[in-house]
Scaffold this motif. Structure first.
Motif, PDB file in Angstrom:
ATOM      1  N   VAL A 265      11.848  14.659  18.436  1.00 41.71           N
ATOM      2  CA  VAL A 265      12.944  13.701  18.500  1.00 41.71           C
ATOM      3  C   VAL A 265      12.507  12.308  18.066  1.00 41.71           C
ATOM      4  CG1 VAL A 265      14.551  12.536  20.086  1.00 41.71           C
ATOM      5  CG2 VAL A 265      14.139  14.993  20.319  1.00 41.71           C
ATOM      6  N   TYR A 266      11.371  11.862  18.581  1.00 43.62           N
ATOM      7  CA  TYR A 266      10.942  10.480  18.310  1.00 43.62           C
ATOM      8  C   TYR A 266      10.125  10.339  17.029  1.00 43.62           C
ATOM      9  CZ  TYR A 266      12.443   8.835  22.894  1.00 43.62           C
ATOM     10  OH  TYR A 266      13.180   8.490  23.979  1.00 43.62           O
ATOM     11  N   ILE A 267       9.292  11.338  16.743  1.00 50.13           N
ATOM     12  CA  ILE A 267       8.382  11.167  15.603  1.00 50.13           C
ATOM     13  C   ILE A 267       8.885  11.911  14.360  1.00 50.13           C
ATOM     14  CG2 ILE A 267       6.007  11.331  14.772  1.00 50.13           C
ATOM     15  CD1 ILE A 267       5.125  11.415  17.733  1.00 50.13           C
ATOM     16  N   ASN A 268       8.907  13.246  14.430  1.00 46.45           N
ATOM     17  CA  ASN A 268       9.222  14.026  13.227  1.00 46.45           C
ATOM     18  C   ASN A 268      10.559  13.635  12.596  1.00 46.45           C
ATOM     19  OD1 ASN A 268       7.123  15.318  14.657  1.00 46.45           O
ATOM     20  ND2 ASN A 268       7.467  17.198  13.492  1.00 46.45           N
ATOM     21  N   SER A 269      11.595  13.496  13.418  1.00 48.48           N
ATOM     22  CA  SER A 269      12.917  13.208  12.857  1.00 48.48           C
ATOM     23  C   SER A 269      12.912  11.855  12.151  1.00 48.48           C
ATOM     24  CB  SER A 269      13.969  13.227  13.954  1.00 48.48           C
ATOM     25  OG  SER A 269      13.754  12.140  14.819  1.00 48.48           O
ATOM     26  N   ASN A 270      12.113  10.920  12.654  1.00 52.65           N
ATOM     27  CA  ASN A 270      12.055   9.608  12.023  1.00 52.65           C
ATOM     28  C   ASN A 270      11.159   9.578  10.792  1.00 52.65           C
ATOM     29  OD1 ASN A 270      13.822   8.127  13.670  1.00 52.65           O
ATOM     30  ND2 ASN A 270      12.273   8.053  15.275  1.00 52.65           N
ATOM     31  N   LEU A 271      10.232  10.501  10.719  1.00 47.56           N
ATOM     32  CA  LEU A 271       9.358  10.568   9.550  1.00 47.56           C
ATOM     33  C   LEU A 271      10.087  11.128   8.341  1.00 47.56           C
ATOM     34  CD1 LEU A 271       5.942  11.928  10.849  1.00 47.56           C
ATOM     35  CD2 LEU A 271       6.234   9.909   9.447  1.00 47.56           C
ATOM     36  N   TYR A 272      10.997  12.057   8.629  1.00 44.56           N
ATOM     37  CA  TYR A 272      11.640  12.755   7.517  1.00 44.56           C
ATOM     38  C   TYR A 272      13.003  12.208   7.141  1.00 44.56           C
ATOM     39  CZ  TYR A 272       7.796  15.910   8.087  1.00 44.56           C
ATOM     40  OH  TYR A 272       6.536  16.416   8.158  1.00 44.56           O
ATOM     41  N   SER A 294      12.291  -2.236  20.564  1.00 44.77           N
ATOM     42  CA  SER A 294      12.297  -1.220  21.618  1.00 44.77           C
ATOM     43  C   SER A 294      12.194   0.196  21.061  1.00 44.77           C
ATOM     44  CB  SER A 294      13.490  -1.389  22.553  1.00 44.77           C
ATOM     45  OG  SER A 294      14.604  -0.775  22.014  1.00 44.77           O
ATOM     46  N   GLU A 295      12.766   0.412  19.872  1.00 49.22           N
ATOM     47  CA  GLU A 295      12.602   1.740  19.278  1.00 49.22           C
ATOM     48  C   GLU A 295      11.180   1.939  18.756  1.00 49.22           C
ATOM     49  OE1 GLU A 295      15.003   5.075  16.701  1.00 49.22           O
ATOM     50  OE2 GLU A 295      15.241   2.994  16.093  1.00 49.22           O
ATOM     51  N   ALA A 296      10.615   0.875  18.173  1.00 43.26           N
ATOM     52  CA  ALA A 296       9.230   0.956  17.699  1.00 43.26           C
ATOM     53  C   ALA A 296       8.294   1.280  18.864  1.00 43.26           C
ATOM     54  CB  ALA A 296       8.825  -0.372  17.045  1.00 43.26           C
ATOM     55  N   LEU A 297       8.555   0.655  20.004  1.00 41.33           N
ATOM     56  CA  LEU A 297       7.722   0.882  21.185  1.00 41.33           C
ATOM     57  C   LEU A 297       7.844   2.331  21.675  1.00 41.33           C
ATOM     58  CD1 LEU A 297       5.862  -0.547  23.266  1.00 41.33           C
ATOM     59  CD2 LEU A 297       7.900  -0.921  24.667  1.00 41.33           C
ATOM     60  N   ALA A 298       9.081   2.839  21.686  1.00 42.20           N
ATOM     61  CA  ALA A 298       9.304   4.227  22.123  1.00 42.20           C
ATOM     62  C   ALA A 298       8.541   5.197  21.214  1.00 42.20           C
ATOM     63  CB  ALA A 298      10.792   4.545  22.117  1.00 42.20           C
ATOM     64  N   ILE A 299       8.590   4.943  19.908  1.00 40.52           N
ATOM     65  CA  ILE A 299       7.901   5.831  18.961  1.00 40.52           C
ATOM     66  C   ILE A 299       6.387   5.683  19.121  1.00 40.52           C
ATOM     67  CG2 ILE A 299       7.598   6.493  16.538  1.00 40.52           C
ATOM     68  CD1 ILE A 299      10.360   5.209  15.960  1.00 40.52           C
ATOM     69  N   GLU A 300       5.941   4.445  19.265  1.00 35.47           N
ATOM     70  CA  GLU A 300       4.503   4.183  19.409  1.00 35.47           C
ATOM     71  C   GLU A 300       3.925   4.880  20.652  1.00 35.47           C
ATOM     72  OE1 GLU A 300       2.416   2.529  17.448  1.00 35.47           O
ATOM     73  OE2 GLU A 300       0.915   1.458  18.620  1.00 35.47           O
ATOM     74  N   GLU A 301       4.639   4.814  21.752  1.00 32.68           N
ATOM     75  CA  GLU A 301       4.173   5.465  22.986  1.00 32.68           C
ATOM     76  C   GLU A 301       4.125   6.986  22.810  1.00 32.68           C
ATOM     77  OE1 GLU A 301       6.023   2.167  26.124  1.00 32.68           O
ATOM     78  OE2 GLU A 301       6.860   4.188  26.043  1.00 32.68           O
ATOM     79  N   THR A 302       5.143   7.509  22.124  1.00 31.35           N
ATOM     80  CA  THR A 302       5.198   8.956  21.894  1.00 31.35           C
ATOM     81  C   THR A 302       4.065   9.391  20.966  1.00 31.35           C
ATOM     82  OG1 THR A 302       7.590   8.776  22.108  1.00 31.35           O
ATOM     83  CG2 THR A 302       6.744  10.866  21.273  1.00 31.35           C
ATOM     84  N   LEU A 303       3.811   8.565  19.953  1.00 38.47           N
ATOM     85  CA  LEU A 303       2.742   8.850  18.994  1.00 38.47           C
ATOM     86  C   LEU A 303       1.380   8.839  19.694  1.00 38.47           C
ATOM     87  CD1 LEU A 303       2.532   9.311  15.917  1.00 38.47           C
ATOM     88  CD2 LEU A 303       2.157   6.863  15.631  1.00 38.47           C
ATOM     89  N   LEU A 304       1.162   7.850  20.536  1.00 40.34           N
ATOM     90  CA  LEU A 304      -0.103   7.751  21.264  1.00 40.34           C
ATOM     91  C   LEU A 304      -0.305   8.980  22.159  1.00 40.34           C
ATOM     92  CD1 LEU A 304      -2.643   6.267  22.344  1.00 40.34           C
ATOM     93  CD2 LEU A 304      -1.158   5.075  23.957  1.00 40.34           C
TER      94      LEU A 304
END
Ligand SMILES: [Zn+2]
Length: 349
Positions: A265-272, A294-304
């Motif tokens: 939801v947070y990473i793959n969908s935003n990458l593609y 706030s969206e960048a932070l949500a993605i960053e936390e998920t990525l980490l």
């Protein structure tokens, strides 16, 4: 009575919500049953740390949801996922303006005890996303005299709730009364308890026992974002940079290792997406987010969390267990999660 329950919800959300090793972005969920019909649960699209007495949660008539799961006849071939979402939406008692939704996970919260903490703890997920994980965690907990309910991967929603309900119903009467620990494969951890203090303590205890067994010491990395402009942020999290540099991570990596729904939801969908919000520079190894803070932070936390789980699995010599192609595709077509992403967007405008 109701206000005490709400206060407890806020306290639990604040306590778990400030730990990015426990929950990332808007992931994870906590609920409190206020009486025999009403349950307060974090609203979809909010971070746990955003839950206050005034906002960030919905109150549902969980007796209606429970009743639905008690009586549903699954022999009919219709769309139970959609039907159960409709039941949940119709059960909303507050707020009455129809803007917030309970999470897709409201079903299993409804069939569990008074206090339910569901986290996406990275420590639990190291085990939930490896083939050896079940045996390891079962051993760790049984040595402490704690029972574990291990739930094989099922798409979040109707069938997952039904499976959790079934597993609870097969417990001995005395175990039904006790606090429960569930680990959902390729997903996360659930603590269900009728005692407020126990819910929090057991969540902490399970995580600490896993960390101890796996030999995880030291602090979990913190995230750092550098503002380029209002809609552009650069990752300055050392752990993320090092991981990408050492593994030569490209977008294909995320498809190859689909670990859990929130990653998709947070990473793959935003990458593609056409208007890709995440850029990974192949040369400099830097990650840039083309979106709000706030969206960048949500993605960053998920990525980490995602990189952390993979690194630990490899370091420990365990074998990564990814989601199947079917379950990956299911999440990609997730209507409820589409809504969640839209809501995050709305909120951060
Ligand atoms: Zn979850």
């Amino acid at each position: 009575m109701k206000s005490k329950g709400l206060l407890e919800l806020v306290r639990m959300c604040q306590r778990i919500g400030k730990r990015i090793d426990y929950v990332q972005g808007g992931g994870g969920n906590i609920s409190v049953k206020l009486d025999s019909t009403l349950m307060a649960i974090k609203a979809s699209g909010f971070r746990l740390s955003q839950v206050t007495k005034q906002e960030g949660y919905v109150i549902v008539d969980y007796s209606k949801i429970k009743n639905y799961y008690d009586n549903v006849d699954t022999s009919g071939g219709y769309d139970f996922e959609k039907e159960s979402v409709d039941v949940a939406i119709k059960s909303i008692v507050w707020p009455t303006e129809n803007v917030l939704r309970p999470s897709v996970e409201v079903g299993f919260h409804s069939v569990l005890d008074k206090y339910v903490i569901h986290s996406h703890s990275v420590y639990a997920n190291i085990l939930a996303c490896s083939y050896e994980g079940k045996e390891i965690v079962q051993k760790v907990l049984s040595e402490e005299g704690i029972n574990l309910i291990w739930i094989p991967y099922i798409n979040p929603g109707f069938w997952l709730t039904l499976e959790i309900k079934k597993r609870i119903s097969t417990l001995d009467e005395k175990d039904k009364e006790k606090s429960k620990i569930l680990i959902m494969e390729n997903h996360g951890l659930i603590i269900s308890s009728n005692v407020y203090k126990e819910a929090l303590e057991i969540h902490e205890k399970v995580n600490n026992l896993i960390k101890k067994r796996l030999g995880i010491k030291g602090r979990y990395p913190t995230v750092k974002l550098e503002k380029i402009d209002e809609k552009k942020y650069k990752s300055r999290t050392r752990f993320i940079y090092d991981f990408i540099a050492s593994k030569n991570v490209t977008p294909v990596f995320f498809e190859k290792y689909s670990l859990y729904p929130d990653q998709l939801v947070y990473i793959n969908s935003n990458l593609y997406a056409d208007d890709s919000k995440i850029e990974i520079n192949a040369k400099s190894k830097e990650v840039t987010y083309n979106t709000t803070y706030s969206e960048a932070l949500a993605i960053e936390e998920t990525l980490l969390a995602y990189f952390y789980v993979i690194e630990q699995i490899e370091k420990l010599g365990l074998t990564i267990k990814t989601m199947t192609e079917d379950s990956t595709n299911y999440i990609k077509n997730w209507e409820s999660e589409e809504y969640r992403k839209k809501l995050i967007k709305e909120m951060t405008k």
